[in-house]
Design a protein around this motif. Sequence first.
Motif, PDB file in Angstrom:
ATOM      1  N   GLY A 132      -8.771  19.410  -7.690  1.00  0.00           N
ATOM      2  CA  GLY A 132      -7.423  18.927  -8.360  1.00  0.00           C
ATOM      3  C   GLY A 132      -6.472  18.114  -7.319  1.00  0.00           C
ATOM      4  N   ILE A 133      -7.024  17.964  -6.026  1.00  0.00           N
ATOM      5  CA  ILE A 133      -6.323  17.092  -5.125  1.00  0.00           C
ATOM      6  C   ILE A 133      -6.558  15.818  -5.257  1.00  0.00           C
ATOM      7  N   PRO A 134      -5.436  14.968  -5.290  1.00  0.00           N
ATOM      8  CA  PRO A 134      -5.653  13.603  -6.262  1.00  0.00           C
ATOM      9  C   PRO A 134      -5.953  12.357  -4.973  1.00  0.00           C
ATOM     10  N   GLY A 135      -5.744  12.713  -3.744  1.00  0.00           N
ATOM     11  CA  GLY A 135      -5.909  11.761  -2.555  1.00  0.00           C
ATOM     12  C   GLY A 135      -7.159  11.565  -2.205  1.00  0.00           C
ATOM     13  N   THR A 136      -7.433  10.895  -1.116  1.00  0.00           N
ATOM     14  CA  THR A 136      -8.629  10.539  -0.419  1.00  0.00           C
ATOM     15  C   THR A 136      -8.900  11.556   0.619  1.00  0.00           C
ATOM     16  N   LEU A 137     -10.177  11.765   1.160  1.00  0.00           N
ATOM     17  CA  LEU A 137     -10.365  12.818   2.246  1.00  0.00           C
ATOM     18  C   LEU A 137      -9.787  12.233   3.495  1.00  0.00           C
ATOM     19  N   GLY A 138      -9.328  10.919   3.784  1.00  0.00           N
ATOM     20  CA  GLY A 138      -8.997  10.548   4.996  1.00  0.00           C
ATOM     21  C   GLY A 138      -7.593  11.015   4.867  1.00  0.00           C
ATOM     22  N   GLY A 139      -6.743  10.908   3.668  1.00  0.00           N
ATOM     23  CA  GLY A 139      -5.594  11.474   3.798  1.00  0.00           C
ATOM     24  C   GLY A 139      -5.426  12.867   3.741  1.00  0.00           C
ATOM     25  N   GLY A 140      -6.501  13.735   3.408  1.00  0.00           N
ATOM     26  CA  GLY A 140      -6.613  15.055   3.470  1.00  0.00           C
ATOM     27  C   GLY A 140      -6.724  15.518   4.720  1.00  0.00           C
ATOM     28  N   VAL A 141      -7.426  14.779   5.730  1.00  0.00           N
ATOM     29  CA  VAL A 141      -7.577  15.044   7.020  1.00  0.00           C
ATOM     30  C   VAL A 141      -6.131  15.294   7.651  1.00  0.00           C
ATOM     31  N   VAL A 142      -5.212  14.281   7.413  1.00  0.00           N
ATOM     32  CA  VAL A 142      -4.014  14.148   7.962  1.00  0.00           C
ATOM     33  C   VAL A 142      -3.227  15.455   7.766  1.00  0.00           C
ATOM     34  N   SER A 143      -3.302  15.902   6.739  1.00  0.00           N
ATOM     35  CA  SER A 143      -2.375  17.136   6.292  1.00  0.00           C
ATOM     36  C   SER A 143      -3.279  18.610   6.368  1.00  0.00           C
ATOM     37  N   ASN A 144      -4.532  18.405   6.375  1.00  0.00           N
ATOM     38  CA  ASN A 144      -5.426  19.525   6.424  1.00  0.00           C
ATOM     39  C   ASN A 144      -5.488  20.120   4.968  1.00  0.00           C
ATOM     40  N   ALA A 145      -5.411  19.058   4.098  1.00  0.00           N
ATOM     41  CA  ALA A 145      -5.247  19.465   2.585  1.00  0.00           C
ATOM     42  C   ALA A 145      -6.307  20.594   2.249  1.00  0.00           C
ATOM     43  N   GLY A 146      -5.780  21.501   1.359  1.00  0.00           N
ATOM     44  CA  GLY A 146      -6.589  22.706   0.735  1.00  0.00           C
ATOM     45  C   GLY A 146      -5.820  23.449  -0.302  1.00  0.00           C
ATOM     46  N   VAL A 147      -6.387  24.358  -0.703  1.00  0.00           N
ATOM     47  CA  VAL A 147      -5.919  25.286  -1.795  1.00  0.00           C
ATOM     48  C   VAL A 147      -6.779  26.453  -1.969  1.00  0.00           C
ATOM     49  N   HIS A 148      -6.162  27.496  -2.351  1.00  0.00           N
ATOM     50  CA  HIS A 148      -6.501  28.908  -2.878  1.00  0.00           C
ATOM     51  C   HIS A 148      -7.321  29.547  -1.214  1.00  0.00           C
ATOM     52  N   GLY A 149      -6.654  29.322  -0.340  1.00  0.00           N
ATOM     53  CA  GLY A 149      -7.114  29.861   1.052  1.00  0.00           C
ATOM     54  C   GLY A 149      -8.126  28.931   1.795  1.00  0.00           C
ATOM     55  N   HIS A 150      -8.468  27.694   1.050  1.00  0.00           N
ATOM     56  CA  HIS A 150      -9.275  26.988   1.786  1.00  0.00           C
ATOM     57  C   HIS A 150      -8.842  25.583   2.207  1.00  0.00           C
ATOM     58  N   ASP A 151      -9.233  25.052   3.278  1.00  0.00           N
ATOM     59  CA  ASP A 151      -8.910  23.761   3.515  1.00  0.00           C
ATOM     60  C   ASP A 151     -10.058  23.030   4.375  1.00  0.00           C
ATOM     61  N   LEU A 152      -9.904  21.807   4.479  1.00  0.00           N
ATOM     62  CA  LEU A 152     -10.707  20.822   5.076  1.00  0.00           C
ATOM     63  C   LEU A 152     -11.218  21.223   6.445  1.00  0.00           C
ATOM     64  N   GLY A 153     -10.391  22.093   7.144  1.00  0.00           N
ATOM     65  CA  GLY A 153     -10.672  22.611   8.432  1.00  0.00           C
ATOM     66  C   GLY A 153     -11.812  23.595   8.552  1.00  0.00           C
ATOM     67  N   HIS A 154     -12.146  24.290   7.309  1.00  0.00           N
ATOM     68  CA  HIS A 154     -13.123  24.952   7.318  1.00  0.00           C
ATOM     69  C   HIS A 154     -14.462  24.308   7.276  1.00  0.00           C
ATOM     70  N   VAL A 155     -14.656  23.144   6.988  1.00  0.00           N
ATOM     71  CA  VAL A 155     -15.943  22.265   6.801  1.00  0.00           C
ATOM     72  C   VAL A 155     -15.849  20.957   7.753  1.00  0.00           C
ATOM     73  N   LEU A 156     -14.847  20.635   8.265  1.00  0.00           N
ATOM     74  CA  LEU A 156     -14.868  19.596   9.046  1.00  0.00           C
ATOM     75  C   LEU A 156     -15.333  19.667  10.391  1.00  0.00           C
ATOM     76  N   GLU A 157     -16.152  18.610  11.077  1.00  0.00           N
ATOM     77  CA  GLU A 157     -16.658  18.896  12.194  1.00  0.00           C
ATOM     78  C   GLU A 157     -16.210  17.609  13.097  1.00  0.00           C
ATOM     79  N   TRP A 158     -16.143  16.589  12.829  1.00  0.00           N
ATOM     80  CA  TRP A 158     -15.292  15.433  13.414  1.00  0.00           C
ATOM     81  C   TRP A 158     -14.687  14.449  12.780  1.00  0.00           C
ATOM     82  N   VAL A 159     -13.964  13.418  13.124  1.00  0.00           N
ATOM     83  CA  VAL A 159     -13.467  12.482  12.558  1.00  0.00           C
ATOM     84  C   VAL A 159     -13.440  11.123  13.686  1.00  0.00           C
ATOM     85  N   ASP A 160     -13.823  10.091  13.062  1.00  0.00           N
ATOM     86  CA  ASP A 160     -13.695   8.656  13.908  1.00  0.00           C
ATOM     87  C   ASP A 160     -12.293   8.148  13.486  1.00  0.00           C
ATOM     88  N   ILE A 161     -11.359   7.900  14.433  1.00  0.00           N
ATOM     89  CA  ILE A 161     -10.292   6.932  14.100  1.00  0.00           C
ATOM     90  C   ILE A 161      -9.922   5.658  14.763  1.00  0.00           C
TER      91      ILE A 161
END
Length: 213
Positions: A132-161
């Motif tokens: 249900g999160i309508p944005g992009t994964l790149g945008g999700g990294v900025v805010s560590n998007a998530g819901v229901h006790g889960h977020d990208l931080g649980h599965v993210l290993e690295w990002v190139d910027i």
Amino acid sequence: MIFDAEIAYNELYAHFGNLVRRNEPLARHCTFGVGGPADVWVSVDKPEDLVGLVTLCAERRWPLLITGNGTNVLYADAGVRGVVARVAINAYTLEERDAETAFLTVGAGISWPRIINELAPKGWGGLEFGPGIPGTLGGGVVSNAGVHGHDLGHVLEWVDIVDARQCEERAVAPTVVRYSHDELELSYRHSRFRAQRRVQFDGEGNPIAAPTN
């Protein structure tokens, strides 16, 4: 330096062709459907093109605003002066490590619902908490998007910027930097990138650097 939109458009068109538009209504590119024109709009779909665009804008001293899908973005009726670039890098690769785990590398512009819908039929999960999160994964990294006790931080290993901070002061090429999970300073709705956001606009739509203090 005065920004000449026509010169910028012609030069960018030579590089990006029909991905460049003049006086593009920003209302077409945000979920709220509001916003005046961008002097020059360009859609960037390759990482190397993003680096090239930032480099060119730094060399020419053109104002540059980078955006994604425009989720939860409000553009002013005055629009934005300078170049507005949408990150549309949406390719991905899936490397299966064993029967139960895989490593997914995705472009910053891919939408969350799309990647879930394409991976689920193949039997892979891990991002299903966020359909249900309508944005992009790149945008999700900025805010560590998530819901229901889960977020990208649980599965993210690295990002190139693409780090263009040095381009603000002088005409130099940006650098591509990799941040590991531990370097991202992830917490509830927070990352190091959210803390460093500095873009503001004046009353006529000109991007300006916000105070650092």
